[in-house]
Design a protein around this motif. Structure first.
Motif, PDB file in Angstrom:
ATOM      1  N   VAL A   1       0.845  -1.200   0.000  1.00  0.00           N
ATOM      2  CA  VAL A   1       0.000   0.000   0.000  1.00  0.00           C
ATOM      3  C   VAL A   1       0.882   1.252   0.000  1.00  0.00           C
ATOM      4  O   VAL A   1       0.619   2.211  -0.729  1.00  0.00           O
ATOM      5  N   GLN A   2       1.958   1.197   0.791  1.00  0.00           N
ATOM      6  CA  GLN A   2       2.881   2.344   0.839  1.00  0.00           C
ATOM      7  C   GLN A   2       3.511   2.596  -0.531  1.00  0.00           C
ATOM      8  O   GLN A   2       3.688   3.743  -0.948  1.00  0.00           O
ATOM      9  N   GLN A   3       3.849   1.506  -1.246  1.00  0.00           N
ATOM     10  CA  GLN A   3       4.414   1.625  -2.598  1.00  0.00           C
ATOM     11  C   GLN A   3       3.405   2.283  -3.546  1.00  0.00           C
ATOM     12  O   GLN A   3       3.752   3.133  -4.349  1.00  0.00           O
ATOM     13  N   LEU A   4       2.140   1.857  -3.440  1.00  0.00           N
ATOM     14  CA  LEU A   4       1.083   2.436  -4.290  1.00  0.00           C
ATOM     15  C   LEU A   4       0.929   3.929  -4.014  1.00  0.00           C
ATOM     16  O   LEU A   4       0.814   4.729  -4.946  1.00  0.00           O
ATOM     17  N   VAL A   5       0.935   4.290  -2.732  1.00  0.00           N
ATOM     18  CA  VAL A   5       0.789   5.703  -2.353  1.00  0.00           C
ATOM     19  C   VAL A   5       1.981   6.517  -2.861  1.00  0.00           C
ATOM     20  O   VAL A   5       1.827   7.636  -3.353  1.00  0.00           O
TER      21      VAL A   5
END
Length: 207
Positions: free
Chosen positions: A15-19
């Motif tokens: 999720v952090q990568q997507l953000v």
């Protein structure tokens, strides 16, 4: 291993990568808009030809066209990415909720397991109007204490019979487990219209 077509649980780092990717795309879109502003503020819809229909020579047409094209592509990427982020966060939230509920259930089960003492016998019959019935004893009550008898010193039903005989006419403290809770009743063994001094049937629990 996940089956084909089965969605694998998303991780926080994903999720952090997507953000992070979303932030990068937003920065690129901003840079493209700034470039268009720098070209006489032509923006996304300003004319690229002059009043006579000739290509404008006061702006870099190639840069403007490239920036506009990039903005359209990046906005589509951004939209798709936002959907992914939303779904991933929803999945994480649902999983967190599920984990929280499971933790609470486990903690409750553990607390109940710790707070409830071990039963050694069970009431399987209570005659209406008997001393046992009057005291509030119920069928399926599991006995954890009957006067001085408890799970540690109980050997057989004779232990209870002895306590009952020695306590005729005197209230006995009886503790039972009923519907997962401890219940205390005061039971006074005495003569009544029926057999015995209690009017209930008790069976030892098989452990």
């Amino acid at each position: 291993m996940a089956e084909p077509g089965e969605s694998r649980p998303v991780t926080i780092s994903e999720v952090q990568q997507l953000v992070k990717r979303k932030d990068e795309i937003e920065a690129q879109i901003k840079a493209c808009y700034e470039l268009l502003e720098g070209q006489k503020g032509v923006g996304m819809s300003g004319p690229l030809v002059d009043a006579e229909g000739f290509p404008r020579d006061d702006i870099d047409l190639y840069q403007v066209r490239t920036a506009r094209h990039n903005i359209v592509c990046l906005q589509n990427d951004h939209k798709a990415l936002m959907k992914q982020v939303e779904e991933a966060l929803h999945q994480l939230h649902a999983r967190e909720k599920e984990k929280h509920a499971k933790d609470e259930a486990e903690a409750l089960a553990e607390a109940m397991g710790q707070s409830l003492p071990q039963a050694f016998a069970k009431v399987n019959a209570v005659t209406p109007g008997s001393p046992a019935s009057i005291s509030g004893l119920q069928v399926d009550d599991e006995i954890v204490e009957f006067g001085s008898v408890n799970a540690n010193n109980f050997q057989n039903l004779q232990n209870i019979a002895t306590v009952v005989q020695h306590s005729e006419g005197r209230p006995l403290s009886v503790t039972v487990i009923r519907s997962g809770k401890q219940v205390h009743v005061g039971l006074t063994p005495k003569r009544w219209a029926g057999k015995g001094l209690l009017g209930c049937n008790i069976l030892p629990l098989q452990r």
